[in-house]
Scaffold this active site. Structure first.
Site, short mmCIF file in Angstrom:
data_model
loop_
_atom_site.label_atom_id
_atom_site.label_comp_id
_atom_site.label_asym_id
_atom_site.label_seq_id
_atom_site.Cartn_x
_atom_site.Cartn_y
_atom_site.Cartn_z
N SER A 20 -35.90 -30.38 25.30
CA SER A 20 -34.89 -29.32 25.18
C SER A 20 -34.85 -28.73 23.78
CB SER A 20 -33.51 -29.87 25.55
OG SER A 20 -33.21 -31.02 24.77
N ASN A 107 -25.51 -39.35 24.71
CA ASN A 107 -24.58 -38.73 25.67
C ASN A 107 -23.30 -38.24 25.01
OD1 ASN A 107 -26.52 -39.42 27.50
ND2 ASN A 107 -25.37 -41.10 28.45
N HIS A 153 -9.51 6.05 43.27
CA HIS A 153 -10.70 6.38 44.08
C HIS A 153 -11.65 7.32 43.34
CE1 HIS A 153 -8.28 4.80 47.47
NE2 HIS A 153 -7.30 5.49 46.90
N SER A 274 -34.42 10.80 24.95
CA SER A 274 -35.44 10.59 25.96
C SER A 274 -36.78 10.99 25.39
CB SER A 274 -35.11 11.45 27.19
OG SER A 274 -36.30 11.75 27.91
N LYS A 280 -31.71 15.21 25.99
CA LYS A 280 -30.93 14.06 26.44
C LYS A 280 -30.22 13.30 25.32
CE LYS A 280 -31.56 12.35 30.44
NZ LYS A 280 -30.53 12.14 31.43
N ASN A 282 -28.47 9.75 25.76
CA ASN A 282 -28.17 8.73 26.78
C ASN A 282 -27.26 7.63 26.24
OD1 ASN A 282 -29.73 10.01 28.73
ND2 ASN A 282 -31.61 9.01 28.01
N GLU A 287 -24.52 1.32 28.98
CA GLU A 287 -25.19 0.82 30.18
C GLU A 287 -25.59 -0.65 30.01
OE1 GLU A 287 -28.15 3.85 31.74
OE2 GLU A 287 -27.35 4.89 30.00
N TYR A 314 -23.39 -39.39 32.91
CA TYR A 314 -24.40 -38.41 32.51
C TYR A 314 -25.58 -38.39 33.48
CZ TYR A 314 -27.92 -35.97 29.72
OH TYR A 314 -28.87 -35.09 29.29
N1 ARG Z 1 -30.99 -33.49 25.33
C1 ARG Z 1 -30.00 -34.16 26.11
C2 ARG Z 1 -29.01 -33.16 26.71
O1 ARG Z 1 -28.99 -32.07 26.28
C3 ARG Z 1 -29.24 -35.13 25.29
C4 ARG Z 1 -28.67 -36.27 26.05
C5 ARG Z 1 -29.73 -37.18 26.53
N2 ARG Z 1 -29.14 -38.32 27.15
C6 ARG Z 1 -29.85 -39.05 28.00
N3 ARG Z 1 -29.24 -40.02 28.54
N4 ARG Z 1 -31.08 -38.76 28.31
O2 ARG Z 1 -28.29 -33.46 27.62
#
Ligand code: ARG
Length: 457
Positions: A20, A107, A153, A274, A280, A282, A287, A314
Site C-alpha cells: 500500500s 492495526n 421545474h 475552444s 467560445k 467554456n 463542469e 481487522y
Molecule cells: N497497510 C495496512 C493498512 O492500511 C496496515 C495494517 C496492516 N495490519 C495487518 N494486520 N496486516 O490497513
C-alpha cells in the site's frame, strides 16, 4: 518485519496486491507523529528506557526531514508506510528501533494515522468552506436587490434577487460545515493502544498519547478502535452532501453563462476556450466541479461496500479505505477552491436577469395575492381568475402588466388600476418580506448577519 515463521519470499503478485506504500506514503507525517507520541509514552511508563526513546525520536525527526525533502526511498517490498519508516529507523539508529513497536500493532497504528489525516483534511475543508461562504456573502450584499427569475421545474416561477439565491448556498454550506464538525467530534478519539485488537499487557498510558496527538480521549474499546472506519465514512458522507451542493451550483453556473440565459459572465481566469471555435468561453471549472461530485459519492459508496461484510476486528480489506478518502477529500477541496474563485470573479448581467425575471408571467402570484387582499377573494378563486388573465396575456403575446385594464376587468370586475402596482418584478420582490423571503431588505440583513458571524469565527 514478520519473516520469522516464513521460509519463502512472497510472490511478485502477492507483493503487488499487498503493498500500500504507493498511496499510504501520504500518511508519513501522521505516522511519525504517532510513533513519537508512542515512544515518549513508552519511556514515561518505564516500558523502554529514556535513552532508547530519545534515539527513536531523533531518528524519527531525521526521517521526517528526509521525507519532507524528498530524500526518502519508499520500498514496495516493505509493504506500507509503517514498515518503511520502521525499517529506515533501524538503518539510522540500529537496535533501539526494534523497541518502538512494543505494545503496538500496525492495526492501531494505521487507525491512528488515518484518523489524524482525515481530521486534518476535515479542518482544511472547513476553512475553505468558510472562505466560500464569505465570497458568497460579499456578492449577496452587493446584489441584494438585483432581480432575477426564481425557477421551479426550471420554468420561471417568481422573481427573486440574486443575493437571495447566493445566500441559499451560504445556508447549505453552513449545514455542510455542521456535518463535518459532527464527524470531527466523533472522530477525535485515540485508537492507539488498542494494539492488535485486544489491548496489551504493558502498562501503557493511552491518555498521554491521546493528549500528545490532540485527541479528546482514548477510544473505549480496543476491538472497536482497530475495526471501525465510520470516521472515514462520515467524512465521505459529509463530503458527498457538500459535493452535491457544489454540483447544483456548478450546474446553475453552466446554465447562467450560456448565451440563452446570459445571467453571468465568468472571468477569463475561470473559463477556457475552444481549439476550433474561436468565440467560445467554456465553463470547464464548473463542469468539473459537477463531475467531481460523482467521484466523491463513488468513494463513499465504495468504502461502504468494503466495510459492510467485515467481521471484527481487522481485515486487510480495510487497507482499501485510504485511496477512496485520498481521492475524495482533495478533490472536494479543489472543487471548493474552484467555486470560490468563480463566485468572487463572476459578473452578473443585471439587465438580462431582470428581463428574464419578468418573462413567463412570473408575477401571476402577486396578481392573485392582490385579489385576495384587495377584493377579498378566496385564494383558490383568485388563482382561477389570475389564470384567465394569464391566458389573455399569452393570447396577446404581452407581459401581464401590459394586459389592458378593461380586459382584466372583464375577467373580474373588482380589479382596479391599483393592480399595476404589484405586477412589476421590483414590486414583487420588495413585497416578499416574510421571514426568509427574498425582499432586498431581508437579503441585506441576512448578508450582514452572515458577514458578522463569519468574522467572529
Ligand atoms: N497497510 C495496512 C493498512 O492500511 C496496515 C495494517 C496492516 N495490519 C495487518 N494486520 N496486516 O490497513
Amino acid at each position: 518485519m514478520w519473516g520469522g515463521r516464513f521460509s519463502e519470499k512472497p510472490d511478485a503478485i502477492m507483493e503487488e496486491i499487498n503493498a500500500s506504500i504507493d498511496f499510504d506514503k501520504a500518511l508519513a507525517t501522521q505516522d511519525v507523529a504517532g510513533s513519537r507520541a508512542h515512544a515518549a509514552m513508552l519511556a514515561e511508563q518505564g516500558i523502554i528506557t529514556a535513552e532508547d526513546a530519545a534515539r527513536i525520536i531523533e531518528g524519527l525527526d531525521q526521517i521526517a526531514t528526509e521525507i519532507a525533502e524528498g530524500r526518502f526511498t519508499f520500498s514496495r517490498a516493505l509493504e506500507d508506510i509503517h514498515m518503511n519508516i520502521e525499517a529506515r529507523l533501524k538503518d539510522i539508529i540500529g537496535e533501539p528501533a526494534g523497541r518502538l513497536h512494543t505494545a503496538r500493532s500496525r492495526n492501531d497504528q494505521v487507525a491512528t494515522d488515518f484518523r489524524l489525516w482525515v481530521r486534518d483534511a476535515v479542518d482544511e475543508i472547513d476553512k475553505q468552506l468558510a472562505g466560500l461562504q464569505s465570497a458568497l456573502v460579499a456578492r449577496a450584499e452587493a446584489f441584494a436587490d438585483a432581480v432575477m427569475p426564481g425557477f421551479t421545474h426550471l420554468q420561471s416561477a417568481q422573481p427573486i434577487t440574486f443575493g437571495h439565491h447566493l445566500l441559499a448556498y451560504v445556508e447549505m454550506i453552513a449545514r455542510d460545515r455542521g456535518r463535518f464538525a459532527d464527524a470531527r467530534r466523533r472522530m477525535n478519539e485515540n485508537p492507539l493502544g488498542s494494539a492488535a485488537l485486544a489491548g496489551t499487557a504493558f502498562p501503557i498510558d493511552r491518555r498521554q498519547t491521546a493528549a500528545a496527538l490532540g485527541f479528546d480521549r482514548p477510544m473505549a474499546n480496543s476491538l472497536d478502535g482497530v475495526s471501525d472506519r465510520d470516521f472515514a465514512l462520515e467524512a465521505l458522507a459529509a463530503a458527498s452532501i457538500t459535493a452535491i451542493h457544489l454540483s447544483r451550483f456548478a450546474e446553475e453556473i453552466v446554465l447562467w453563462c450560456t448565451a440563452q440565459f446570459g445571467f453571468v459572465r465568468l472571468s477569463d481566469r475561470f473559463t477556457t476556450g475552444s481549439s476550433i471555435m474561436p468565440q467560445k468561453r467554456n465553463p470547464d471549472a464548473a463542469e468539473l466541479v459537477r463531475a467531481k461530485a460523482g467521484r466523491v459519492i463513488g468513494s463513499l459508496t465504495a468504502l461502504l461496500i468494503v466495510m459492510k461484510g467485515l467481521p471484527l476486528a481487522y481485515s486487510k480489506d480495510m487497507q482499501e479505505d485510504k485511496e477512496q478518502v485520498f481521492d475524495a477529500l482533495p478533490n472536494l477541496s479543489l472543487s471548493i477552491a474552484a467555486i470560490t474563485g468563480m463566485v468572487s470573479d463572476m459578473e452578473p448581467n443585471l439587465e438580462a436577469m431582470k428581463k428574464a425575471a419578468g418573462s413567463g408571467y412570473s408575477t401571476a402570484t402577486d396578481l392573485a395575492d392582490w385579489l385576495v387582499r384587495e377584493a377579498n377573494l378566496p385564494f383558490r378563486e383568485a388563482h382561477h381568475v389570475t389564470g384567465r388573465i394569464v391566458a389573455e396575456a399569452s393570447g396577446r403575446g404581452v407581459l401581464l402588466e401590459d394586459v389592458p385594464l378593461d380586459v382584466m376587468q372583464a375577467v373580474h370586475p373588482a380589479i382596479t388600476s391599483a393592480i399595476f402596482d404589484v405586477l412589476s418584478v421590483d414590486a414583487s420582490v420588495t413585497s416578499r418580506v416574510s421571514e426568509g423571503g427574498t425582499a432586498p431588505e431581508n437579503v441585506l440583513r441576512q448578508a450582514r448577519l452572515w458577514a458578522e458571524r463569519l468574522q467572529a469565527e
